[in-house]
Design an enzyme around this catalytic site. Structure first.
Site, short mmCIF file in Angstrom:
data_model
loop_
_atom_site.label_atom_id
_atom_site.label_comp_id
_atom_site.label_asym_id
_atom_site.label_seq_id
_atom_site.Cartn_x
_atom_site.Cartn_y
_atom_site.Cartn_z
N ARG A 127 0.84 -1.20 0.00
CA ARG A 127 0.00 0.00 0.00
C ARG A 127 0.88 1.25 0.00
O ARG A 127 0.56 2.24 -0.66
CB ARG A 127 -0.93 0.00 1.22
N PHE A 170 -11.26 -4.94 -6.05
CA PHE A 170 -11.35 -5.77 -4.83
C PHE A 170 -10.84 -4.92 -3.64
O PHE A 170 -9.93 -5.32 -2.92
CB PHE A 170 -10.54 -7.06 -4.95
N ASP A 186 -15.77 -3.10 -5.26
CA ASP A 186 -15.92 -4.32 -4.47
C ASP A 186 -17.37 -4.77 -4.58
O ASP A 186 -18.27 -3.96 -4.76
CB ASP A 186 -15.55 -4.08 -2.99
N SER A 187 -17.58 -6.09 -4.45
CA SER A 187 -18.95 -6.61 -4.55
C SER A 187 -19.63 -6.67 -3.19
O SER A 187 -20.79 -7.05 -3.10
CB SER A 187 -18.92 -8.01 -5.18
N ASN A 212 -19.29 -6.32 -9.54
CA ASN A 212 -18.44 -7.48 -9.77
C ASN A 212 -17.26 -7.01 -10.64
O ASN A 212 -17.46 -6.47 -11.73
CB ASN A 212 -19.28 -8.53 -10.50
N ASP A 217 -6.30 -7.05 -6.39
CA ASP A 217 -5.98 -7.84 -5.18
C ASP A 217 -7.17 -8.73 -4.85
O ASP A 217 -7.86 -8.52 -3.86
CB ASP A 217 -5.64 -6.91 -4.01
N CYS A 250 -3.20 -14.47 -3.83
CA CYS A 250 -2.96 -14.98 -2.47
C CYS A 250 -3.38 -16.44 -2.40
O CYS A 250 -3.65 -16.97 -1.33
CB CYS A 250 -3.68 -14.13 -1.42
N1 SAH Z 1 -7.20 -5.21 -1.27
C1 SAH Z 1 -7.91 -5.38 -0.01
C2 SAH Z 1 -8.20 -6.83 0.30
C3 SAH Z 1 -9.01 -7.55 -0.75
S1 SAH Z 1 -9.92 -8.89 -0.14
C4 SAH Z 1 -7.13 -4.69 1.10
O1 SAH Z 1 -6.02 -4.20 0.85
O2 SAH Z 1 -7.62 -4.64 2.23
C5 SAH Z 1 -10.90 -9.33 -1.48
C6 SAH Z 1 -12.14 -8.49 -1.69
O3 SAH Z 1 -12.70 -8.88 -2.93
C7 SAH Z 1 -13.25 -8.63 -0.66
O4 SAH Z 1 -13.56 -7.38 -0.14
C8 SAH Z 1 -14.46 -9.19 -1.46
O5 SAH Z 1 -15.68 -8.60 -1.06
C9 SAH Z 1 -14.11 -8.77 -2.85
N2 SAH Z 1 -14.63 -9.59 -3.96
C10 SAH Z 1 -14.61 -10.93 -4.09
N3 SAH Z 1 -15.06 -11.30 -5.31
C11 SAH Z 1 -15.36 -10.15 -5.98
C12 SAH Z 1 -15.83 -9.86 -7.28
N4 SAH Z 1 -16.07 -10.83 -8.17
N5 SAH Z 1 -16.02 -8.57 -7.63
C13 SAH Z 1 -15.76 -7.58 -6.73
N6 SAH Z 1 -15.29 -7.80 -5.50
C14 SAH Z 1 -15.09 -9.07 -5.12
#
Ligand code: SAH
Length: 394
Positions: free
Chosen positions: A210, A226, A248-249, A278, A299, A339
């Site tokens: 970050r 995400f 984010d979803s 999505n 991510d 991850c």
């Molecule tokens: N980058 C973040 C952590 C990501 S965790 C950080 O630094 O804190 C993964 C995230 O992806 C979650 O919040 C989850 O809600 C979201 N997610 C999962 N599948 C998704 C999709 N298809 N579209 C959008 N968001 C999604």
């Protein structure tokens, strides 16, 4: 104490100090042991280790100690926990962090045990039968090593089912804090929901990455896919990004992200936009709309929790990386992560290379990215390196 007798020739990984003993390596158990009990591990002649017995799991035992004479008791946990906490104190970049992983399971010699500190609260996650058995010893050891009087258990990870364990959550020590738990990451305030947030409440592993995004963000148009509670988004704003669109979803995650932005009046909120969508679909919409970005973060959650999901996961990683690369301005950068335990760095790089080829541009890795230093990887346990990332520039 019961003895786990290894099948002939199945002592090799143990001699290399890999802490897992799989079902297929076990000849038989001599004596009786309940789940989580400590057993001696023997090749039939010599005791090689002391380990926690877990009859329900494919990982039939996890090693506590490779010293046959070491006694596994409260004092053992005090020693191991204190050593893990002390290692963090030797790394300057971890000094003074309010959010810190104190114990990174196998890589700190404590299989099945995660502990994260948020201010004066420690959150523990116990994911193996052995760890579950030593809950009180672990809580005492954490209290002693950190001085924290509040310890919350967040053992609701789905991996517990594989060990035959029910989910467990609740306060082990102290009372819930009066207000929200807020940590400052590189000077940016972030609320940590230890009760319902992901993992123990926050993705501490991305701390360094970050900061890197922040350093790249000045004047840039940033897309954070995400985004969860906005960790990368807020650092980009702190780095004076011109605009940050975050996707984010999960509506609750976005609500926390907005609340986090409000906790940071120093940031220009008018430059932030949050989209509940999505990512797979939104990236296509952005392309159709001919949008372009200078920096894109991908991510995603674990697409491949284990080896059996790799093929499908690889397609998903390729899809988002291809879409991301197509949205970049010339000279733009993609910060992309996996991850997934089931996807190693080589495969991940191959996937991103395939995406770059299909995107038709020429692209290069300018940095390899990994988890922060409080998420070490034991050299005997390469599985500990779950987070891998690439900074790719067009
Ligand atoms: N980058 C973040 C952590 C990501 S965790 C950080 O630094 O804190 C993964 C995230 O992806 C979650 O919040 C989850 O809600 C979201 N997610 C999962 N599948 C998704 C999709 N298809 N579209 C959008 N968001 C999604």
């Amino acid at each position: 104490m019961a003895q786990l007798i290894l099948r002939r020739g199945r002592d090799k990984s143990l001699r290399r100090r890999h802490p897992w003993i799989f079902e297929g390596s076990v000849d038989h158990l001599e004596g009786r042991a309940r789940p989580g009990d400590t057993v001696e591990v023997s090749d039939g002649q010599k005791i090689l280790a002391k380990a926690a017995w877990s009859p329900a799991s494919q990982i039939r035992a996890r090693v506590w100690s490779f010293d046959a004479d070491e006694i596994i008791d409260d004092v053992f946990f005090k020693r191991r926990v204190a050593a893990a906490v002390a290692r963090r104190q030797t790394l300057p970049e971890l000094a003074g962090q309010d959010g810190l992983r104190l114990i990174h399971a196998e890589s700190d010699g404590l299989p099945g045990i995660i502990a994260d500190q948020y201010g004066d609260t420690v959150v523990v996650q116990l994911t193996s039968a052995g760890a579950d058995k030593w809950r009180e010893a672990i809580a005492n050891a954490l209290q002693k090593a950190t001085g924290c009087t509040r310890i919350y258990e967040r053992s609701d990870s789905e991996v517990r089912a594989r060990e035959g364990l029910e989910p467990v959550s609740g306060w082990l020590r102290g009372e819930p804090p009066a207000g929200d738990i807020v940590i400052a990451e590189h000077g940016v305030n972030m609320r940590v929901d230890i009760v319902t947030g992901h993992k123990t409440g926050f993705y501490l592993d991305q701390r360094d990455n970050r900061l890197l995004l922040r350093q790249l963000s000045a004047g840039k148009r940033v897309l954070n896919c995400f985004c969860y509670t906005g960790g990368f988004s807020l650092q980009a704003l702190a780095g004076d990004a011109a605009q940050v669109i975050s996707i984010d979803s999960s509506e609750p995650a976005l609500a926390t992200a907005r609340a986090n932005l409000a906790l940071n009046p120093q940031l220009d909120a008018s430059r932030a936009e949050w989209r509940n969508a999505n990512v797979f679909e939104e990236l296509r919409r952005l392309r159709d709309a001919e949008e372009r970005f200078d920096l894109i973060v991908l991510d995603p959650p674990k697409f491949a929790p284990s080896a059996s999901h790799v093929e499908k996961a690889a397609r998903a990683y390729k899809d988002i990386n291809l879409s991301g690369l197509r949205l970049l301005n010339p000279g733009g950068m993609l910060m992309t992560y996996s991850c997934s335990g089931g996807i190693g760095i080589e495969l991940f790089q191959d996937i991103v290379a395939g995406a770059a080829l299909d995107a038709g541009g020429d692209a290069r890795i300018v940095k390899r990215l990994q988890g922060a230093a409080d998420h070490p990887v034991a050299l005997a346990f390469p599985e500990g390196e779950y987070l891998k990332g690439l900074l790719v520039q067009c």
